[in-house]
Design an enzyme around this catalytic site. Structure first.
Site, PDB file in Angstrom:
ATOM      1  N   GLN A 197      41.160  37.848  42.821  1.00  0.00           N
ATOM      2  CA  GLN A 197      41.592  36.553  42.467  1.00  0.00           C
ATOM      3  C   GLN A 197      43.011  36.704  41.538  1.00  0.00           C
ATOM      4  OE1 GLN A 197      36.800  35.904  41.326  1.00  0.00           O
ATOM      5  NE2 GLN A 197      38.317  34.324  40.447  1.00  0.00           N
ATOM      6  N   PHE A 228      33.897  33.991  42.569  1.00  0.00           N
ATOM      7  CA  PHE A 228      33.108  33.757  41.736  1.00  0.00           C
ATOM      8  C   PHE A 228      33.325  34.279  40.242  1.00  0.00           C
ATOM      9  CE2 PHE A 228      30.666  33.227  45.782  1.00  0.00           C
ATOM     10  CZ  PHE A 228      30.914  31.874  45.942  1.00  0.00           C
ATOM     11  N   GLU A 232      37.979  38.386  39.454  1.00  0.00           N
ATOM     12  CA  GLU A 232      39.248  38.116  38.725  1.00  0.00           C
ATOM     13  C   GLU A 232      39.749  39.429  37.867  1.00  0.00           C
ATOM     14  OE1 GLU A 232      38.308  34.902  35.556  1.00  0.00           O
ATOM     15  OE2 GLU A 232      40.106  35.657  34.431  1.00  0.00           O
ATOM     16  N   ARG A 310      34.679  31.850  25.179  1.00  0.00           N
ATOM     17  CA  ARG A 310      34.590  30.758  25.862  1.00  0.00           C
ATOM     18  C   ARG A 310      32.918  30.356  25.513  1.00  0.00           C
ATOM     19  NH1 ARG A 310      36.419  26.780  29.499  1.00  0.00           N
ATOM     20  NH2 ARG A 310      38.419  27.824  29.882  1.00  0.00           N
ATOM     21  N   PHE A 344      32.211  31.572  32.607  1.00  0.00           N
ATOM     22  CA  PHE A 344      32.851  32.458  31.874  1.00  0.00           C
ATOM     23  C   PHE A 344      32.419  32.510  30.260  1.00  0.00           C
ATOM     24  CE2 PHE A 344      36.876  33.974  30.017  1.00  0.00           C
ATOM     25  CZ  PHE A 344      37.375  34.938  30.996  1.00  0.00           C
ATOM     26  N   THR A 440      41.963  29.971  27.831  1.00  0.00           N
ATOM     27  CA  THR A 440      41.872  29.768  26.320  1.00  0.00           C
ATOM     28  C   THR A 440      42.905  30.967  25.734  1.00  0.00           C
ATOM     29  OG1 THR A 440      40.249  31.465  26.215  1.00  0.00           O
ATOM     30  CG2 THR A 440      39.492  28.911  26.235  1.00  0.00           C
ATOM     31  N   ALA A 509      39.233  30.087  35.859  1.00  0.00           N
ATOM     32  CA  ALA A 509      39.214  29.063  34.853  1.00  0.00           C
ATOM     33  C   ALA A 509      39.081  27.475  35.559  1.00  0.00           C
ATOM     34  CB  ALA A 509      40.294  29.165  33.807  1.00  0.00           C
ATOM     35  N   GLU A 712      34.010  25.325  38.142  1.00  0.00           N
ATOM     36  CA  GLU A 712      33.023  25.913  37.038  1.00  0.00           C
ATOM     37  C   GLU A 712      31.858  24.801  36.630  1.00  0.00           C
ATOM     38  OE1 GLU A 712      35.965  27.939  35.044  1.00  0.00           O
ATOM     39  OE2 GLU A 712      34.653  29.761  34.970  1.00  0.00           O
TER      40      GLU A 712
HETATM   41  N1  MTE Z   1      33.842  28.214  45.237  1.00  0.00           N
HETATM   42  C1  MTE Z   1      33.744  29.089  46.422  1.00  0.00           C
HETATM   43  N2  MTE Z   1      33.196  28.543  47.533  1.00  0.00           N
HETATM   44  N3  MTE Z   1      33.984  30.377  46.047  1.00  0.00           N
HETATM   45  C2  MTE Z   1      34.301  30.892  45.016  1.00  0.00           C
HETATM   46  O1  MTE Z   1      34.568  32.250  44.972  1.00  0.00           O
HETATM   47  N4  MTE Z   1      34.610  30.295  42.457  1.00  0.00           N
HETATM   48  C3  MTE Z   1      34.398  29.516  41.392  1.00  0.00           C
HETATM   49  C4  MTE Z   1      34.955  28.266  41.732  1.00  0.00           C
HETATM   50  N5  MTE Z   1      34.245  27.876  43.131  1.00  0.00           N
HETATM   51  C5  MTE Z   1      34.583  30.190  43.796  1.00  0.00           C
HETATM   52  C6  MTE Z   1      34.078  28.717  44.027  1.00  0.00           C
HETATM   53  C7  MTE Z   1      35.076  29.804  40.328  1.00  0.00           C
HETATM   54  S1  MTE Z   1      34.439  30.926  39.268  1.00  0.00           S
HETATM   55  C8  MTE Z   1      36.378  29.281  39.743  1.00  0.00           C
HETATM   56  S2  MTE Z   1      37.147  29.507  38.420  1.00  0.00           S
HETATM   57  C9  MTE Z   1      36.981  28.367  40.727  1.00  0.00           C
HETATM   58  O2  MTE Z   1      36.232  28.152  41.822  1.00  0.00           O
HETATM   59  C10 MTE Z   1      38.507  28.903  41.042  1.00  0.00           C
HETATM   60  O3  MTE Z   1      39.047  27.995  42.024  1.00  0.00           O
HETATM   61  P1  MTE Z   1      39.893  26.776  41.239  1.00  0.00           P
HETATM   62  O4  MTE Z   1      40.514  26.871  40.270  1.00  0.00           O
HETATM   63  O5  MTE Z   1      40.785  26.350  42.627  1.00  0.00           O
HETATM   64  O6  MTE Z   1      38.960  25.674  41.092  1.00  0.00           O
HETATM   65  N1  LUZ Z   2      39.515  33.660  32.647  1.00  0.00           N
HETATM   66  C1  LUZ Z   2      40.414  33.701  31.581  1.00  0.00           C
HETATM   67  C2  LUZ Z   2      38.667  32.485  32.952  1.00  0.00           C
HETATM   68  O1  LUZ Z   2      40.979  34.872  31.524  1.00  0.00           O
HETATM   69  N2  LUZ Z   2      40.411  32.791  30.570  1.00  0.00           N
HETATM   70  C3  LUZ Z   2      39.660  31.847  30.583  1.00  0.00           C
HETATM   71  O2  LUZ Z   2      39.426  31.168  29.614  1.00  0.00           O
HETATM   72  C4  LUZ Z   2      38.685  31.896  31.465  1.00  0.00           C
HETATM   73  N3  LUZ Z   2      37.883  30.396  31.685  1.00  0.00           N
HETATM   74  C5  LUZ Z   2      36.918  30.328  32.883  1.00  0.00           C
HETATM   75  C6  LUZ Z   2      37.024  31.322  33.712  1.00  0.00           C
HETATM   76  N4  LUZ Z   2      37.939  32.491  33.793  1.00  0.00           N
HETATM   77 MO1  MOS Z   3      36.140  31.681  37.653  1.00  0.00          MO
HETATM   78  S1  MOS Z   3      34.610  32.890  36.327  1.00  0.00           S
HETATM   79  O1  MOS Z   3      37.148  31.560  36.061  1.00  0.00           O
HETATM   80  O2  MOS Z   3      36.880  33.091  38.568  1.00  0.00           O
END
Ligand code: MTE
Ligand code: LUZ
Ligand code: MOS
Length: 758
Positions: A197, A228, A232, A310, A344, A440, A509, A712
């Protein structure tokens, strides 16, 4: 409503046909070597001897790499430098990488892995956060958020209740495990294809590990089979290992974790323990909330400090509480470093306040909903961290959900059902959600996009966003199509690549679409004005008289007989630059960690879910009958994708709260280490019915196309399942005193159906 409002996910056809490419699908180049990690067999100890000679001598093995082979730093900690790539003198969790075996094929590497001998002087492992707290084992300093005067408020409250609360970890269970494929280039350069990611995080860390400048490392990401949060930070180690092997052997190296290795070695959602105290007035206003959160961080910090923050940001969920004091401790344990997971730390923080409310409701003989509803945030209320609530739509969501889903009728049907039925009981709970959108950490709230218009009028777009199934690429196509007024079919989203878009924040995030979409919008608007100028010059008119797009050039609203591709070609001949970069940095976000006050979020996402369950009181098994949601999407730019995110996140939340149970033995060995011992939700655990009503809303201007972040927030609707189950248990067993120990598995439900509280 834009033309592409109902656009299908651009990956849907290739996904269904099995044509979408993941790391393991890349055709192997000649001479590719395969790597396997040798993990620590001990949770805590001192390495006395490591003998890799038998493994090295096995036919087909090219190298066994350990810490001394690292040319740069043996350090991959992103927030705090406390995590070696390979263990050196001590090991701190089972699964900690100690060596990398590189062989001509994976089977040989696995065979060689069994030939490595390690002698470890065992030390006592700690797997529990409270235990680590007692021993003052911390990963980072404690953090406190407070508001008002907690001491005075607790003294003046009519009612004060206290309790404790545990929530478990969670496997990310991405379908594609951690994977990377690294290639040697010329002049010492390395290209890494990674399932990450955070491509820049991989690039930066690999550069440090290899002792190279960042420009020699190119990281490329096509898409992930799910992240998910699990990728990251934690894709980085495996990308670094593959790159290290490339440096040592000058051959392409592939490292794809086997599911069992992935489950054993990688970090998960943080389990949390908590103690709480909640104070209410006679009319059930929450006047005081005091809590201590103990985060089970694992053996290294990873993202734990940010996750801890968070948990604090969301510790009052969607309520206004004038006097608060919440302290969070990041506890060091002998588990794989726990990491980002959808929400998170937010879900863990919210579970505690919801537990406190459930405790108060039970003690007062009222319904939690009565307390919840009385304390919803309103516009102008201050969050504990000083930000003022604006667009606080929680009450509206509650009202709409109550009406749309006939909640009072549903509640009375449940009461009647429970009176009539002895061995089946139903329960309902309401779960409100308020989730802040932005990293954040201020500096992470930036993104870039690079847009090329080619001579034939087709368009290539690169951004820092990583597609992981959430549909961000589709959303960026929509943004570009709208900004350039062209058909989405003309637009291709390129891989996420550090040589095209640099210094990216991870896609996390929930802000991937907001940040990268805004950057793409900025690039496109500059391209449009250049094209308009070029056309106006050719037609001998002002650019304000001209529009350009799929319908071709229009002069004062009338077709000028020039197609889009002709206008593009003309501009090219006039030597107009048809490429542009956009840079976006979220305005107005600020947070001062030293005083724990500021405006960290661009905006908040709100919503309410009513969860109904039915419990088989002879067996403890249960079904989620319905989840009825009113959600503030803003003005959704893609309702199909957004609804998919709601359903997927909800399922993950239900899994976390009810069935996904992690277990370790006393030696710190992970027992729920496979799909036969770790239960993930399947179609039978899905709610029989999920309804989601969008809140009528104009959206927020800091959200891309006024469409609020969705990734999220809906996960936390799943928390309602815990309390719905509790209510069903109470209907069967009035002497059950609600306790807070998630996941509430069927076994635990059964025990509580027959428990006697004294
Ligand atoms: N949806 C799918 N299908 N697969 C994923 O890995 N990750 C989730 C969410 N939805 C995820 C998902 C998480 S943890 C985050 S932070 C966001 O997607 C990231 O993508 P976005 O910022 O484009 O919403
Ligand atoms: N990652 C991060 C995150 O580095 N900072 C954040 O605030 C955050 N919030 C949600 C998911 N990933
Ligand atoms: Mo989502 S926990 O911010 O990758």
């Amino acid at each position: 409503m834009s033309a592409c409002y109902r656009m299908k996910n651009i990956d849907s056809i290739s996904h269904v046909r099995g044509e979408s490419l993941y790391v393991d699908d890349i055709p192997e180049t000649g001479g590719t070597l395969h790597a396997v990690v040798f993990p620590s067999p001990s949770a805590h100890g001192v390495i006395k001897r490591l003998d890799t000679s038998h493994a090295t001598n096995l036919r087909g093995v090219q190298a066994v790499l350990t810490a001394p082979d690292i040319p740069g730093e043996n350090q991959i900690g992103g927030v705090i430098p406390d995590e070696p790539l390979f263990a050196e003198d001590k090991v701190e969790f089972i699964g900690q990488p100690v060596a990398l075996i590189v062989a001509s094929d994976e089977a040989t590497a696995r065979k060689a892995r069994k030939l490595i001998h390690i002698e470890i002087e065992e030390l006592e492992p700690i797997t529990d956060a409270r235990h680590a707290f007692e021993k003052s084992m911390f990963l980072s300093p404690p953090q406190t958020f407070s508001s008002g005067d907690i001491k005075k408020a607790l003294e003046e409250c009519e009612y004060v209740f206290e309790g404790n609360c545990e929530s478990g970890g969670q496997e990310h269970m991405y379908i594609e495990g951690q994977a990377s494929y690294a290639y040697p280039g010329e002049k010492g350069s390395i290209r890494i294809v990674s399932s990450t990611q955070g491509p820049t995080h991989v690039q930066k860390t690999a550069a440090a590990v290899l002792g190279l400048p960042m420009h020699l490392i190119e990281v490329d990401v096509n898409r992930l089979g799910g992240g998910f949060g699990g990728k990251e930070d934690q894709a980085t180690a495996y990308a670094c290992m593959a790159a290290l092997a490339v440096v040592k052997l000058n051959k392409p190296v592939k490292l794809v974790l086997h599911r069992l290795d992935d489950m054993m070695m990688t970090g998960k959602r943080h389990p949390y323990s908590a103690d709480f105290k909640i104070g209410l007035s006679a009319d059930l206003r929450i006047l005081a909330y005091q809590a201590r959160l103990y985060q089970n961080g694992g053996a290294a910090a990873d993202l734990s400090p940010a996750i801890l923050d968070r948990s604090l940001f969301h510790s009052t969920n969607a309520y206004y509480i004038p006097n608060t004091q919440v302290t969070a401790y990041s506890c060091k344990t002998n588990l794989p470093p726990n990491t980002a997971f959808r929400g998170f730390g937010g879900p863990q923080g919210m579970f505690v306040i919801e537990s406190a409310i459930a405790r108060a409701a039970h003690e007062l003989g009222t319904e939690a909903r009565t307390i919840q509803e009385k304390n919803f945030l309103r516009n102008g209320d201050l969050f504990q961290y000083g930000q003022k609530a604006t667009g606080a739509s929680i009450k509206k969501c509650y009202r709409i959900a109550s009406k749309e889903f006939r909640v009072s009728e549903l509640a009375s049907e449940i009461r009647t059902f429970n009176k009539k039925n002895r061995v089946q009981k139903k329960g309902m709970a309401m779960m409100p959600v308020c989730f802040g959108i932005s990293f954040t950490n201020k500096q992470m709230n930036q993104a870039r996009a690079l847009v090329h218009i080619y001579q034939d009028g087709s368009v290539g777009v690169s951004t820092g966003a990583v597609e992981m199934g959430q549909g961000v690429n589709t959303k960026i196509v929509q943004v570009v199509a709208k900004a350039l007024s062209i058909d989405p079919a003309r637009i291709k989203i390129e891989t996420t690549n550090t040589t095209r878009v640099s210094n990216t924040s991870p896609t996390a995030a929930s802000s991937g679409a907001d940040l990268n979409g805004k950057a793409a919008e900025i690039a496109c608007s500059r391209l449009v004005s250049r094209l308009k100028n070029a056309v106006a010059k050719k037609l001998g008119t002002k650019s304000s008289d001209v529009t350009i797009g799929e319908k071709g050039v229009m002069l004062n609203g009338k077709p000028a007989g020039i197609l889009w591709e002709e206008a593009v070609k003309d501009a090219y001949r006039e030597r107009v630059c048809l490429s542009e970069q956009g840079h976006y940095a979220t305005p107005g976000v600020e947070f001062d960690k030293s005083i724990a006050k500021g405006q960290p979020f661009a905006y908040h996402v709100y919503g309410v879910a009513f969860v109904t369950v039915i419990v088989d009181c002879l067996r403890g098994t249960y079904t989620v009958e319905s989840v009825n949601i009113a959600h503030d999407f803003g003005s959704s730019m893609n309702p199909e994708i957004d609804l998919g995110q709601v359903e997927g996140a909800l399922m993950q939340g239900i899994g976390w709260m009810t069935m996904e149970e992690l277990a370790w033995d006393k030696n710190g060995r992970y027992l729920s280490n496979s799909l036969s011992t770790y239960k993930v939700p399947d179609i039978y655990s899905a709610p029989l019915e999920v309804n989601c009503t969008p809140l009528p809303s104009r959206g927020h201007r800091k959200a891309i196309l006024r469409s609020k972040a969705i990734g999220e927030p809906p996960l936390m609707y799943g928390i309602g399942t815990y309390f719905a189950l509790q209510n069903a248990i109470t209907a069967f067993n009035p002497s059950y005193r609600p306790d807070f120990n998630a996941p509430l598995t069927p076994e635990k439900v059964l025990m509580r159906l027959y428990s006697r509280h004294s």
